[in-house]
Scaffold this motif. Sequence first.
Motif, PDB file in Angstrom:
ATOM      1  N   VAL A 176       0.853  -1.191   0.000  1.00 24.42           N
ATOM      2  CA  VAL A 176       0.000   0.000   0.000  1.00 24.42           C
ATOM      3  C   VAL A 176       0.884   1.235   0.000  1.00 24.42           C
ATOM      4  N   SER A 177       0.623   2.150  -0.924  1.00 25.48           N
ATOM      5  CA  SER A 177       1.398   3.381  -1.014  1.00 25.48           C
ATOM      6  C   SER A 177       0.814   4.465  -0.116  1.00 25.48           C
ATOM      7  N   CYS A 178       1.705   5.289   0.452  1.00 24.82           N
ATOM      8  CA  CYS A 178       1.266   6.386   1.313  1.00 24.82           C
ATOM      9  C   CYS A 178       1.043   7.675   0.534  1.00 24.82           C
ATOM     10  N   LEU A 179       1.199   7.626  -0.803  1.00 24.89           N
ATOM     11  CA  LEU A 179       1.010   8.801  -1.638  1.00 24.89           C
ATOM     12  C   LEU A 179      -0.154   8.602  -2.601  1.00 24.89           C
ATOM     13  N   THR A 180      -0.919   9.668  -2.833  1.00 22.75           N
ATOM     14  CA  THR A 180      -1.934   9.638  -3.873  1.00 22.75           C
ATOM     15  C   THR A 180      -1.246   9.640  -5.237  1.00 22.75           C
ATOM     16  N   ALA A 181      -2.015   9.427  -6.278  1.00 24.04           N
ATOM     17  CA  ALA A 181      -1.440   9.375  -7.626  1.00 24.04           C
ATOM     18  C   ALA A 181      -0.751  10.671  -8.016  1.00 24.04           C
ATOM     19  N   ASP A 182      -1.188  11.807  -7.437  1.00 17.47           N
ATOM     20  CA  ASP A 182      -0.537  13.085  -7.741  1.00 17.47           C
ATOM     21  C   ASP A 182       0.513  13.468  -6.709  1.00 17.47           C
ATOM     22  N   GLY A 183       0.901  12.520  -5.851  1.00 14.93           N
ATOM     23  CA  GLY A 183       2.019  12.726  -4.951  1.00 14.93           C
ATOM     24  C   GLY A 183       1.696  13.339  -3.611  1.00 14.93           C
ATOM     25  N   GLN A 184       0.426  13.416  -3.259  1.00 13.40           N
ATOM     26  CA  GLN A 184       0.040  13.992  -1.975  1.00 13.40           C
ATOM     27  C   GLN A 184       0.117  12.945  -0.864  1.00 13.40           C
ATOM     28  N   GLN A 185       0.588  13.364   0.299  1.00 13.61           N
ATOM     29  CA  GLN A 185       0.696  12.473   1.450  1.00 13.61           C
ATOM     30  C   GLN A 185      -0.690  12.081   1.962  1.00 13.61           C
ATOM     31  N   ILE A 186      -0.882  10.799   2.221  1.00  9.98           N
ATOM     32  CA  ILE A 186      -2.144  10.280   2.748  1.00  9.98           C
ATOM     33  C   ILE A 186      -2.040  10.209   4.274  1.00  9.98           C
ATOM     34  N   PRO A 187      -3.012  10.769   5.002  1.00  6.07           N
ATOM     35  CA  PRO A 187      -2.950  10.718   6.471  1.00  6.07           C
ATOM     36  C   PRO A 187      -3.033   9.287   7.005  1.00  6.07           C
ATOM     37  N   HIS A 188      -2.474   9.098   8.191  1.00  5.10           N
ATOM     38  CA  HIS A 188      -2.533   7.812   8.903  1.00  5.10           C
ATOM     39  C   HIS A 188      -2.111   6.667   7.981  1.00  5.10           C
ATOM     40  N   ASP A 189      -0.902   6.830   7.444  1.00 12.03           N
ATOM     41  CA  ASP A 189      -0.412   5.865   6.453  1.00 12.03           C
ATOM     42  C   ASP A 189       0.241   4.669   7.131  1.00 12.03           C
ATOM     43  N   ILE A 190       0.582   3.686   6.324  1.00 12.53           N
ATOM     44  CA  ILE A 190       1.218   2.462   6.796  1.00 12.53           C
ATOM     45  C   ILE A 190       2.594   2.307   6.146  1.00 12.53           C
ATOM     46  N   ARG A 191       3.208   3.426   5.750  1.00 12.52           N
ATOM     47  CA  ARG A 191       4.477   3.397   5.014  1.00 12.52           C
ATOM     48  C   ARG A 191       5.543   2.567   5.699  1.00 12.52           C
ATOM     49  N   LYS A 192       5.692   2.697   6.985  1.00 14.65           N
ATOM     50  CA  LYS A 192       6.770   2.023   7.706  1.00 14.65           C
ATOM     51  C   LYS A 192       6.312   0.739   8.403  1.00 14.65           C
ATOM     52  N   GLY A 193       5.111   0.291   8.095  1.00 19.02           N
ATOM     53  CA  GLY A 193       4.584  -0.850   8.826  1.00 19.02           C
ATOM     54  C   GLY A 193       4.147  -2.003   7.955  1.00 19.02           C
ATOM     55  N   VAL A 194       3.406  -2.898   8.576  1.00 14.79           N
ATOM     56  CA  VAL A 194       2.902  -4.105   7.908  1.00 14.79           C
ATOM     57  C   VAL A 194       1.449  -4.311   8.296  1.00 14.79           C
ATOM     58  N   TRP A 195       0.758  -5.136   7.504  1.00 15.84           N
ATOM     59  CA  TRP A 195      -0.666  -5.363   7.743  1.00 15.84           C
ATOM     60  C   TRP A 195      -1.064  -6.755   7.268  1.00 15.84           C
ATOM     61  N   VAL A 196      -2.171  -7.221   7.800  1.00 17.10           N
ATOM     62  CA  VAL A 196      -2.827  -8.428   7.300  1.00 17.10           C
ATOM     63  C   VAL A 196      -4.311  -8.113   7.146  1.00 17.10           C
ATOM     64  N   CYS A 197      -4.869  -8.479   6.017  1.00 16.24           N
ATOM     65  CA  CYS A 197      -6.303  -8.318   5.777  1.00 16.24           C
ATOM     66  C   CYS A 197      -6.954  -9.692   5.883  1.00 16.24           C
ATOM     67  N   PHE A 198      -7.973  -9.791   6.706  1.00 13.92           N
ATOM     68  CA  PHE A 198      -8.626 -11.085   6.916  1.00 13.92           C
ATOM     69  C   PHE A 198     -10.139 -10.922   6.800  1.00 13.92           C
ATOM     70  N   GLU A 199     -10.832 -12.044   6.813  1.00 13.10           N
ATOM     71  CA  GLU A 199     -12.250 -12.056   6.447  1.00 13.10           C
ATOM     72  C   GLU A 199     -13.121 -12.574   7.579  1.00 13.10           C
ATOM     73  N   GLY A 200     -14.196 -11.853   7.812  1.00 10.31           N
ATOM     74  CA  GLY A 200     -15.259 -12.373   8.651  1.00 10.31           C
ATOM     75  C   GLY A 200     -16.259 -13.067   7.748  1.00 10.31           C
ATOM     76  N   ASP A 201     -16.076 -14.345   7.546  1.00 11.14           N
ATOM     77  CA  ASP A 201     -16.797 -15.038   6.487  1.00 11.14           C
ATOM     78  C   ASP A 201     -18.114 -15.662   6.950  1.00 11.14           C
TER      79      ASP A 201
END
Length: 451
Positions: free
Chosen positions: A278-303
């Motif tokens: 996941v990128s912390c920048l928008t397509a025009d180069g703007q910084q996205i708040p509360h980014d995950i640039r320096k971190g990691v994540w897992v996406c999981f499902e409530g199935d």
Amino acid sequence: MNLFRKLQAAEAEGKPVRIGMIGAGKFGTMFLAQALRIPGIHLVGVIDLRVDAAQSSMQLVGWDQSQYTAASLDDAAKTGATYVGDDWQALVAHPAVDIVIECTGNPMAAVEHVLAAFEAGKDVINVTVEADAFVGPAFGRRAEKAGVIYSMAYGDQPALACDLVDWARTCGFPVVAAGRGHKWLPHYRQSTPETVWDHWGLTREQAERGRLNPKMFNAFLDGSKPAIESAAIANCCGLDAPESGLVFPPGGIDDVPTLMRPASEGGVLARKGMVDVVSCLTADGQQIPHDIRKGVWVCFEGDTEYLKNCFEEYKVVTDPSGRYMCNYKRWHLIGLELGVSVASIGLRKESTGVATDFRADVAAIAKRNLDKGEVLDGEGGFTVSGGLRPARQSVEHGYVPLGLAHNVRLLKPVTEGRAVTWSDVEIDTTTAAYKLRREVEGAVKEMARYG
């Protein structure tokens, strides 16, 4: 008993976890900053090609000279001090060393160091994830055969992401995707060590103060390191790589559940069970708040409806359907966190991440039009960057892995954006790294042959 109490017990019993480290660069120095603060460990030896630089780094982070002036490894073993030298074979072979930490950042050298450690019956923490990306499964098999533990390094993003995946699966959640964050715009792919600080967010003065290597940091910026670390995550967690490389969708932490779901449901994934960044920048180069640039994540499902209702009742952030959720670690502290791997292996006999499959690979992709006779300069350099690809695709088309695309001469031109293939290069086939890579490729071809 938690890890810290186990370390305290090891200290009290006079039975420390005995480690040796090869490489005292940025990662190694960060671990050195913490090593004296951690009970129950003894850093027997530090090996670096530049002994004076290693000693300087130890001074930089607070070591007193008396703590690292052991006359030899034997002396270090007897006195509890640390020996600093340049003979890695002696370190690996020494009976006072139980765990070898490989953190040279040089994938060719790392393969030699890791294999030698296995032969000496030593556990290994491999910080040089560049090597893990192209021969990790072989490391895992060799370690098992030798009866030792092989592990990725806690503190680096792959091990942290694998920890989150393990958490999700242990809780009973189906994992939809996992990965890390990054600062990304497509033109970063062409970045070189001369332009890296213009994009990174540091001044040249700040970089020099921190003794930061521009080639190494450029490997992050140009997409190579995200590809390498995504491959390590995929191969450890049994996840797949996107067919055409990482997507790098822009978003903050709360956007991850919406982004990291199948495209058929509004996300970016070809299917469930993928890695991406996941990128912390928008397509025009703007910084996205509360980014995950320096971190990691897992996406999981409530199935099930019950799980979806639980998400709603506990007010967690989900995608619009309420079905997908993520957990994350927003920051990683590199070598400052390595003690977790040391303690986990030394006291629990548990790895903090090992490749069990070869699902993802990192191909060397031309940054510009390359001419016949040019010499590739590897990760973070001027000629190639790393592109994540499914391993079967990489092996089928004969892509040269980024980890082997260093000091290799081109036999023919390669156009910008194309993966370099084995037929494009003149390469030394006698190295341990090359041979082990071919072993990995042979296993992939054998599996394809027999389904």
